[in-house]
Motif scaffolding. Structure first.
Motif, PDB file in Angstrom:
ATOM      1  N   ILE A 143      -6.618 -13.129  -4.271  1.00  0.00           N
ATOM      2  CA  ILE A 143      -5.604 -12.068  -4.396  1.00  0.00           C
ATOM      3  C   ILE A 143      -5.782 -11.202  -5.649  1.00  0.00           C
ATOM      4  CG2 ILE A 143      -3.840 -13.230  -3.011  1.00  0.00           C
ATOM      5  CD1 ILE A 143      -2.623 -14.289  -5.622  1.00  0.00           C
ATOM      6  N   PRO A 144      -6.999 -10.748  -5.966  1.00  0.00           N
ATOM      7  CA  PRO A 144      -7.148  -9.894  -7.149  1.00  0.00           C
ATOM      8  C   PRO A 144      -6.434  -8.557  -7.012  1.00  0.00           C
ATOM      9  CG  PRO A 144      -9.160  -9.887  -5.863  1.00  0.00           C
ATOM     10  CD  PRO A 144      -8.274 -10.946  -5.273  1.00  0.00           C
ATOM     11  N   PHE A 145      -6.135  -8.147  -5.771  1.00  0.00           N
ATOM     12  CA  PHE A 145      -5.440  -6.883  -5.543  1.00  0.00           C
ATOM     13  C   PHE A 145      -3.965  -7.095  -5.195  1.00  0.00           C
ATOM     14  CE2 PHE A 145      -9.910  -5.978  -4.435  1.00  0.00           C
ATOM     15  CZ  PHE A 145     -10.153  -4.909  -5.288  1.00  0.00           C
ATOM     16  N   GLY A 146      -3.428  -8.271  -5.500  1.00  0.00           N
ATOM     17  CA  GLY A 146      -2.056  -8.556  -5.103  1.00  0.00           C
ATOM     18  C   GLY A 146      -1.991  -8.844  -3.620  1.00  0.00           C
ATOM     19  N   GLY A 147      -0.802  -8.661  -3.036  1.00  0.00           N
ATOM     20  CA  GLY A 147      -0.685  -8.967  -1.623  1.00  0.00           C
ATOM     21  C   GLY A 147       0.576  -8.412  -1.007  1.00  0.00           C
ATOM     22  N   GLY A 148       0.658  -8.552   0.304  1.00  0.00           N
ATOM     23  CA  GLY A 148       1.837  -8.085   1.030  1.00  0.00           C
ATOM     24  C   GLY A 148       1.911  -6.568   1.082  1.00  0.00           C
ATOM     25  N   THR A 149       3.128  -6.065   1.150  1.00  0.00           N
ATOM     26  CA  THR A 149       3.331  -4.617   1.264  1.00  0.00           C
ATOM     27  C   THR A 149       2.988  -3.878  -0.022  1.00  0.00           C
ATOM     28  OG1 THR A 149       5.657  -4.846   0.627  1.00  0.00           O
ATOM     29  CG2 THR A 149       5.145  -4.907   2.986  1.00  0.00           C
ATOM     30  N   ARG A 150       2.768  -4.612  -1.106  1.00  0.00           N
ATOM     31  CA  ARG A 150       2.425  -3.970  -2.371  1.00  0.00           C
ATOM     32  C   ARG A 150       0.974  -4.232  -2.766  1.00  0.00           C
ATOM     33  NH1 ARG A 150       7.286  -2.025  -4.301  1.00  0.00           N
ATOM     34  NH2 ARG A 150       6.124  -1.091  -6.010  1.00  0.00           N
ATOM     35  N   ARG A 151       0.167  -4.707  -1.825  1.00  0.00           N
ATOM     36  CA  ARG A 151      -1.258  -4.894  -2.131  1.00  0.00           C
ATOM     37  C   ARG A 151      -1.871  -3.546  -2.494  1.00  0.00           C
ATOM     38  NH1 ARG A 151      -6.515  -5.338   0.474  1.00  0.00           N
ATOM     39  NH2 ARG A 151      -7.677  -7.058  -0.485  1.00  0.00           N
ATOM     40  N   CYS A 152      -2.762  -3.549  -3.475  1.00  0.00           N
ATOM     41  CA  CYS A 152      -3.373  -2.319  -3.961  1.00  0.00           C
ATOM     42  C   CYS A 152      -3.996  -1.537  -2.815  1.00  0.00           C
ATOM     43  CB  CYS A 152      -4.434  -2.641  -5.010  1.00  0.00           C
ATOM     44  SG  CYS A 152      -5.358  -1.201  -5.587  1.00  0.00           S
ATOM     45  N   LEU A 153      -3.555  -0.300  -2.625  1.00  0.00           N
ATOM     46  CA  LEU A 153      -4.062   0.485  -1.500  1.00  0.00           C
ATOM     47  C   LEU A 153      -5.469   1.009  -1.754  1.00  0.00           C
ATOM     48  CD1 LEU A 153      -3.785   3.730  -2.367  1.00  0.00           C
ATOM     49  CD2 LEU A 153      -1.385   3.289  -1.896  1.00  0.00           C
ATOM     50  N   GLY A 154      -5.943   0.905  -2.992  1.00  0.00           N
ATOM     51  CA  GLY A 154      -7.307   1.322  -3.309  1.00  0.00           C
ATOM     52  C   GLY A 154      -8.310   0.190  -3.295  1.00  0.00           C
ATOM     53  N   ALA A 155      -7.955  -0.967  -2.712  1.00  0.00           N
ATOM     54  CA  ALA A 155      -8.839  -2.129  -2.734  1.00  0.00           C
ATOM     55  C   ALA A 155     -10.184  -1.829  -2.075  1.00  0.00           C
ATOM     56  CB  ALA A 155      -8.161  -3.318  -2.059  1.00  0.00           C
ATOM     57  N   ALA A 156     -10.166  -1.198  -0.914  1.00  0.00           N
ATOM     58  CA  ALA A 156     -11.416  -0.896  -0.205  1.00  0.00           C
ATOM     59  C   ALA A 156     -12.271   0.073  -1.019  1.00  0.00           C
ATOM     60  CB  ALA A 156     -11.112  -0.324   1.175  1.00  0.00           C
ATOM     61  N   PHE A 157     -11.625   1.065  -1.636  1.00  0.00           N
ATOM     62  CA  PHE A 157     -12.357   2.013  -2.483  1.00  0.00           C
ATOM     63  C   PHE A 157     -12.999   1.291  -3.660  1.00  0.00           C
ATOM     64  CE2 PHE A 157     -12.766   4.864  -6.056  1.00  0.00           C
ATOM     65  CZ  PHE A 157     -13.284   6.032  -5.508  1.00  0.00           C
ATOM     66  N   ALA A 158     -12.248   0.412  -4.320  1.00  0.00           N
ATOM     67  CA  ALA A 158     -12.756  -0.297  -5.494  1.00  0.00           C
ATOM     68  C   ALA A 158     -13.964  -1.160  -5.141  1.00  0.00           C
ATOM     69  CB  ALA A 158     -11.655  -1.157  -6.107  1.00  0.00           C
ATOM     70  N   ASN A 159     -13.883  -1.910  -4.035  1.00  0.00           N
ATOM     71  CA  ASN A 159     -15.000  -2.765  -3.646  1.00  0.00           C
ATOM     72  C   ASN A 159     -16.221  -1.935  -3.244  1.00  0.00           C
ATOM     73  OD1 ASN A 159     -13.833  -5.238  -4.174  1.00  0.00           O
ATOM     74  ND2 ASN A 159     -13.032  -5.499  -2.117  1.00  0.00           N
ATOM     75  N   MET A 160     -15.989  -0.811  -2.560  1.00  0.00           N
ATOM     76  CA  MET A 160     -17.100   0.073  -2.225  1.00  0.00           C
ATOM     77  C   MET A 160     -17.749   0.624  -3.494  1.00  0.00           C
ATOM     78  SD  MET A 160     -17.839   3.574  -2.265  1.00  0.00           S
ATOM     79  CE  MET A 160     -16.237   4.368  -2.180  1.00  0.00           C
ATOM     80  N   GLU A 161     -16.926   1.021  -4.462  1.00  0.00           N
ATOM     81  CA  GLU A 161     -17.441   1.577  -5.706  1.00  0.00           C
ATOM     82  C   GLU A 161     -18.274   0.550  -6.463  1.00  0.00           C
ATOM     83  OE1 GLU A 161     -15.848   4.349  -9.360  1.00  0.00           O
ATOM     84  OE2 GLU A 161     -14.431   2.944  -8.452  1.00  0.00           O
ATOM     85  N   MET A 162     -17.782  -0.672  -6.572  1.00  0.00           N
ATOM     86  CA  MET A 162     -18.542  -1.711  -7.258  1.00  0.00           C
ATOM     87  C   MET A 162     -19.851  -2.003  -6.544  1.00  0.00           C
ATOM     88  SD  MET A 162     -15.635  -4.360  -8.684  1.00  0.00           S
ATOM     89  CE  MET A 162     -14.503  -4.351  -7.289  1.00  0.00           C
TER      90      MET A 162
END
Length: 439
Positions: A360-379
């Motif tokens: 859960i590095p991006f949190g979870g539920g309805t407040r999970r980071c909406l940029g998670a996919a962008f961040a992983n793609m960027e890395m």
């Protein structure tokens, strides 16, 4: 009300303990009291810390009428229109508008931007001498998110490149300070920078034209409409852009610095990653990114607050106003969830997707980071480009300690590296020294 056990020292004493021993202190409390324990610390007040997967799932799936965002959150520095500050229906309405630019085909369009910024920055890397990669990663992620958000270059972008690192660094520290907002001391300096930022955004909005021909986030925000047909206010646009710039900049850069720090101490993984890059594949690299975020989470907790009269959490009953702290750091090293949790092992994610109630590095539920996919793609793009163009030398030095930058936890030395530019993509992946894998 029934609460889990926990320390009984005064709030100020518990706060000092948490401040001076943030990682080790939490582990010791879990060893003494179990997967759930009660604490009383500044900022959060009376709270329950959890690291049990079932209880974490319950928190992330509970409705906002019972559990919602904590009162003293990052909205203090990002603004009342930020995703971090909004609650309930307002949060869902805003989230609905902001999800599209960070998923699907738009991510593919951003990859070229990120690779260009990475190549530009890596051209300045010194060879055969140690240097911290964190500043470079900060510049890459800042320039990439600025281009993705605003879609162009210009005077305002140069101003933002100068202003944002200082604004984010100070805001990150203020967000975790137990002092109220004000117009004195560091807050005065912060608000001056925030006014400068708002003025820049207002100029960018005023200059925005030909929105249909643009594919950046600012254009999307200005064109978006709520269900009733109303647009986002300029102040909300400014708050949300700052949220995206801050959240999509420092945390991603810090994780990349941790990736370099971990890989230098695990030469066999480093060898395999370079061979994979040369073969045009990516499975191990994607697994490595997941494992870095597990073993070195940049954000070590997320919080919720009980809004109903009470809430049943596992065997406990929590009263209204209590904070629930989901410990990312503790769940990620829970041996019942991740076998041999102290071992850096990307293979654990090679054939298995992470469980979003355990990883859960991006949190979870309805407040999970909406940029998670962008961040992983960027890395993914940054690591691919780095390993394609440079040989990263292993080290036998002990792992770097954690260093708090306020909200984010970074490697103490900034992710020290020694590199050599690769002459061809077919050369030997890594010069294997006598270095062994370091914890």
């Amino acid at each position: 009300m029934t609460l889990p056990p926990g320390p009984t020292a005064p709030r100020i004493v518990q706060g000092l303990y948490a401040w001076t021993k943030p990682q080790r202190g939490m582990r010791r409390l879990r060893e003494r009291y179990g997967d759930a324990f009660a604490i009383n610390v500044p900022i959060f007040g009376r709270a329950v810390v959890i690291s049990d997967p079932a209880q974490i799932k319950q928190v992330f799936t509970t409705g906002t009428d019972v559990l919602d965002n904590i009162d003293r959150d990052l909205g203090r520095v990002l603004g009342p229109g930020s995703m971090f500050a909004l609650r309930g229906e307002n949060h869902q309405k805003q989230r609905k508008l902001l999800v599209p630019p960070f998923h699907g085909r738009r991510l593919v369009a951003y990859e070229k931007i990120i690779e260009e910024e990475t190549v530009r920055e890596l051209a300045s890397w010194p060879e055969n001498q140690p240097f911290p990669v964190l500043p470079s990663m900060m510049r890459i992620t800042l320039n990439a998110i600025l281009r993705a958000v605003f879609g162009a270059e210009g005077a305002e972008f140069d101003e933002l490149r100068e202003l944002l690192p200082k604004l984010v660094a100070l805001g990150s520290k203020l967000a975790v300070m137990p002092f109220p907002q004000g117009k004195w001391g560091p807050w005065r300096k912060f608000w001056a920078m925030r006014r400068e930022y708002d003025a820049i955004i207002e100029r960018l909005i005023a200059k925005a034209d030909d929105l249909d021909g643009r594919d950046d986030v600012l254009a999307m925000m200005l064109q978006s409409r709520y269900d009733d047909g109303s647009p986002m206010s300029h102040s909300d646009v400014a708050d949300q852009l700052l949220t995206l710039l801050a959240a999509g900049h420092e945390t991603t850069a810090t994780t990349l610095a941790w990736a370099v720090e971990r890989l230098r101490r695990h030469p066999s993984v480093l060898n395999d990653l370079v061979a994979e890059v040369d073969a045009g594949e990516k499975a191990l690299r994607e697994a490595t990114i997941l494992e870095v975020q597990r073993i070195r989470p940049v954000i070590d907790l997320v919080g919720r607050q009980v809004k109903a009269d009470s809430m049943r959490l596992g065997p406990w009953t929590l009263p209204k106003g209590y904070t629930i702290i989901v410990s990312i750091a503790l769940i990620h090293v829970n041996p019942a969830v991740f076998p041999n949790p102290r071992t850096f092992d990307p293979n654990r994610f090679l054939d298995k997707k992470p469980d979003f109630y355990q990883w859960i590095p991006f949190g979870g539920g309805t407040r999970r980071c909406l940029g998670a996919a962008f961040a992983n793609m960027e890395m993914n793009v940054v690591l691919r480009t780095m390993l394609r163009d440079f040989t990263v030398l292993p080290t036998a030095e002990p792992g770097e300690r954690w260093h708090s930058r306020g909200v984010a936890n970074a490697p103490e030395q900034g992710g020290l590296a020694i590199v050599r530019r690769r002459v061809t993509s077919s050369q030997s992946p890594v010069q294997t020294s006598t270095a062994g894998a370091q914890p």
